[in-house]
Design a protein around this motif. Sequence first.
Motif, PDB file in Angstrom:
ATOM      1  N   TYR A  64      25.882  22.440  -6.000  1.00 30.84           N
ATOM      2  CA  TYR A  64      25.247  21.123  -5.929  1.00 30.84           C
ATOM      3  C   TYR A  64      25.261  20.459  -7.295  1.00 30.84           C
ATOM      4  O   TYR A  64      25.606  19.277  -7.433  1.00 30.84           O
ATOM      5  CB  TYR A  64      23.815  21.221  -5.400  1.00 30.84           C
ATOM      6  CG  TYR A  64      23.095  19.895  -5.543  1.00 30.84           C
ATOM      7  CD1 TYR A  64      23.290  18.888  -4.611  1.00 30.84           C
ATOM      8  CD2 TYR A  64      22.289  19.616  -6.660  1.00 30.84           C
ATOM      9  CE1 TYR A  64      22.685  17.643  -4.767  1.00 30.84           C
ATOM     10  CE2 TYR A  64      21.689  18.380  -6.822  1.00 30.84           C
ATOM     11  CZ  TYR A  64      21.893  17.405  -5.873  1.00 30.84           C
ATOM     12  OH  TYR A  64      21.318  16.168  -6.047  1.00 30.84           O
ATOM     13  N   SER A  68      27.073  16.886  -7.590  1.00 32.91           N
ATOM     14  CA  SER A  68      25.886  16.233  -7.031  1.00 32.91           C
ATOM     15  C   SER A  68      26.173  14.825  -6.516  1.00 32.91           C
ATOM     16  O   SER A  68      25.468  14.320  -5.649  1.00 32.91           O
ATOM     17  CB  SER A  68      24.767  16.180  -8.084  1.00 32.91           C
ATOM     18  OG  SER A  68      25.200  15.453  -9.223  1.00 32.91           O
ATOM     19  N   GLU A  69      27.225  14.206  -7.042  1.00 31.56           N
ATOM     20  CA  GLU A  69      27.556  12.847  -6.583  1.00 31.56           C
ATOM     21  C   GLU A  69      28.028  12.831  -5.136  1.00 31.56           C
ATOM     22  O   GLU A  69      28.023  11.779  -4.483  1.00 31.56           O
ATOM     23  CB  GLU A  69      28.633  12.226  -7.496  1.00 31.56           C
ATOM     24  CG  GLU A  69      30.038  12.736  -7.308  1.00 31.56           C
ATOM     25  CD  GLU A  69      30.318  14.082  -7.950  1.00 31.56           C
ATOM     26  OE1 GLU A  69      31.450  14.588  -7.829  1.00 31.56           O
ATOM     27  OE2 GLU A  69      29.402  14.658  -8.582  1.00 31.56           O
ATOM     28  N   LYS A  72      23.627  15.612  -0.799  1.00 36.16           N
ATOM     29  CA  LYS A  72      22.169  15.573  -0.819  1.00 36.16           C
ATOM     30  C   LYS A  72      21.661  16.959  -0.428  1.00 36.16           C
ATOM     31  O   LYS A  72      22.342  17.706   0.279  1.00 36.16           O
ATOM     32  CB  LYS A  72      21.630  14.518   0.144  1.00 36.16           C
ATOM     33  CG  LYS A  72      21.821  13.083  -0.353  1.00 36.16           C
ATOM     34  CD  LYS A  72      21.125  12.088   0.553  1.00 36.16           C
ATOM     35  CE  LYS A  72      21.186  10.675  -0.029  1.00 36.16           C
ATOM     36  NZ  LYS A  72      22.560  10.164  -0.137  1.00 36.16           N
ATOM     37  N   SER A  75      15.714  18.932   2.539  1.00 35.74           N
ATOM     38  CA  SER A  75      14.385  19.329   2.093  1.00 35.74           C
ATOM     39  C   SER A  75      13.910  20.586   2.818  1.00 35.74           C
ATOM     40  O   SER A  75      14.271  20.842   3.968  1.00 35.74           O
ATOM     41  CB  SER A  75      13.389  18.191   2.326  1.00 35.74           C
ATOM     42  OG  SER A  75      13.251  17.929   3.710  1.00 35.74           O
ATOM     43  N   ASP A 190      27.391  13.438   1.526  1.00 34.59           N
ATOM     44  CA  ASP A 190      26.817  12.090   1.650  1.00 34.59           C
ATOM     45  C   ASP A 190      27.357  11.338   2.865  1.00 34.59           C
ATOM     46  O   ASP A 190      26.614  10.641   3.565  1.00 34.59           O
ATOM     47  CB  ASP A 190      27.107  11.275   0.385  1.00 34.59           C
ATOM     48  CG  ASP A 190      26.095  11.546  -0.727  1.00 34.59           C
ATOM     49  OD1 ASP A 190      24.993  12.024  -0.413  1.00 34.59           O
ATOM     50  OD2 ASP A 190      26.418  11.283  -1.890  1.00 34.59           O
ATOM     51  N   CYS A 193      25.587  12.279   5.942  1.00 35.00           N
ATOM     52  CA  CYS A 193      24.236  11.672   5.945  1.00 35.00           C
ATOM     53  C   CYS A 193      24.270  10.268   6.507  1.00 35.00           C
ATOM     54  O   CYS A 193      23.456   9.893   7.355  1.00 35.00           O
ATOM     55  CB  CYS A 193      23.692  11.623   4.518  1.00 35.00           C
ATOM     56  SG  CYS A 193      22.985  13.138   3.905  1.00 35.00           S
ATOM     57  N   LYS A 271      24.266  13.858 -14.584  1.00 37.33           N
ATOM     58  CA  LYS A 271      24.003  13.126 -13.346  1.00 37.33           C
ATOM     59  C   LYS A 271      23.475  14.039 -12.225  1.00 37.33           C
ATOM     60  O   LYS A 271      23.057  13.557 -11.170  1.00 37.33           O
ATOM     61  CB  LYS A 271      25.266  12.413 -12.857  1.00 37.33           C
ATOM     62  CG  LYS A 271      26.391  13.343 -12.467  1.00 37.33           C
ATOM     63  CD  LYS A 271      27.676  12.582 -12.222  1.00 37.33           C
ATOM     64  CE  LYS A 271      28.852  13.545 -11.950  1.00 37.33           C
ATOM     65  NZ  LYS A 271      30.126  12.829 -11.854  1.00 37.33           N
ATOM     66  N   LEU A 275      17.210  15.190  -8.777  1.00 41.28           N
ATOM     67  CA  LEU A 275      17.692  15.779  -7.531  1.00 41.28           C
ATOM     68  C   LEU A 275      17.703  14.732  -6.414  1.00 41.28           C
ATOM     69  O   LEU A 275      16.819  13.886  -6.336  1.00 41.28           O
ATOM     70  CB  LEU A 275      16.784  16.937  -7.118  1.00 41.28           C
ATOM     71  CG  LEU A 275      16.615  18.091  -8.125  1.00 41.28           C
ATOM     72  CD1 LEU A 275      15.586  19.081  -7.618  1.00 41.28           C
ATOM     73  CD2 LEU A 275      17.950  18.771  -8.392  1.00 41.28           C
ATOM     74  N   LYS A 276      18.711  14.811  -5.562  1.00 40.97           N
ATOM     75  CA  LYS A 276      18.817  13.914  -4.399  1.00 40.97           C
ATOM     76  C   LYS A 276      18.411  14.700  -3.154  1.00 40.97           C
ATOM     77  O   LYS A 276      19.147  15.577  -2.697  1.00 40.97           O
ATOM     78  CB  LYS A 276      20.257  13.402  -4.249  1.00 40.97           C
ATOM     79  CG  LYS A 276      20.697  12.462  -5.387  1.00 40.97           C
ATOM     80  CD  LYS A 276      22.213  12.412  -5.507  1.00 40.97           C
ATOM     81  CE  LYS A 276      22.877  12.088  -4.196  1.00 40.97           C
ATOM     82  NZ  LYS A 276      24.363  12.169  -4.323  1.00 40.97           N
ATOM     83  N   TYR A 278      17.276  14.937   0.804  1.00 39.70           N
ATOM     84  CA  TYR A 278      17.260  14.313   2.131  1.00 39.70           C
ATOM     85  C   TYR A 278      16.063  14.854   2.905  1.00 39.70           C
ATOM     86  O   TYR A 278      15.903  16.061   3.047  1.00 39.70           O
ATOM     87  CB  TYR A 278      18.555  14.648   2.883  1.00 39.70           C
ATOM     88  CG  TYR A 278      18.518  14.240   4.351  1.00 39.70           C
ATOM     89  CD1 TYR A 278      18.958  12.987   4.760  1.00 39.70           C
ATOM     90  CD2 TYR A 278      18.035  15.123   5.310  1.00 39.70           C
ATOM     91  CE1 TYR A 278      18.903  12.618   6.093  1.00 39.70           C
ATOM     92  CE2 TYR A 278      17.985  14.769   6.650  1.00 39.70           C
ATOM     93  CZ  TYR A 278      18.421  13.513   7.041  1.00 39.70           C
ATOM     94  OH  TYR A 278      18.372  13.142   8.354  1.00 39.70           O
TER      95      TYR A 278
END
Length: 282
Positions: A64, A68-69, A72, A75, A190, A193, A271, A275-276, A278
Amino acid sequence: MKESEKTVARIGMVSYLNTAPIHEKWKSTVQTDRWQLVEAPPATLNKKLAAGEIDMGFVSSYEYGRHSEKYKILSGLSISANGPVGSVFLFSHVPMSQLDKAPVLFSAQSETSVSLVKIILEEFQGVQPCYSTGDLQSPIDEKFKAVLAIGDDALRLAEKSTYLYEYDLADIWKHKTGLPFVFALCVVRDEFCTGQPEMLAEIHRHLLKCRDEGKKDLEEICALAAQRIPMSKKKCYQYLSGIEYDLGEQKRKALETFFDFLIKRGDIDKKALPLKIYANLQ
């Protein structure tokens, strides 16, 4: 036709013992062919997710951070430990402090554990070994002073170890930082998502349900999974009782701390933070 009826989600999962509570519950409860399970070692799943060959899955925390770009984090899901993990060891013939310039062998199966042991050796211990990567299924060359083993390999090696020192990396991290360690995350690309929100929410809910039911039915899970090592059901229960599958506030802080180390070392881009996450469960 609804999106969930025309799309197949490809979901990666490691079949190591440490994922058994979620993995076994998933296999016994998923009754739709719209959710395709892809089983592989961690490093293979990392590559498949990055290449778009799977849509989501349990992959190393390092994966990740590195990409990371593209992703997500789902959670509430992780493979983590708040203290000893019991399956991520540096087995050594000498104390860690004597490993400077010594040959050390790494398992090729987890970039997160490799990054963690490098932080422990270089940042915490101040030594710089000579690293090699190899297959721990083969006999280990005696020239190596220490060996990093993870997952089922580590459990098997611990059962017959001739090494004088066995360092549980999650335990060392806990002592040095005061935090848990997050080895793996459930990560989604992503584009999945945004393109399949209904299906993603449904899968997310089911993974959380598997997490909760797997921990509740741990004795039943151990009866199924212990034989694959092999190990006794009692030892399996003790081991899996120490594995955690949530991603609460302390786990997120631990992940951020790990990424801070990696960013400072130049291993991942800045970047990767923040943290991203979801968390759309509607």
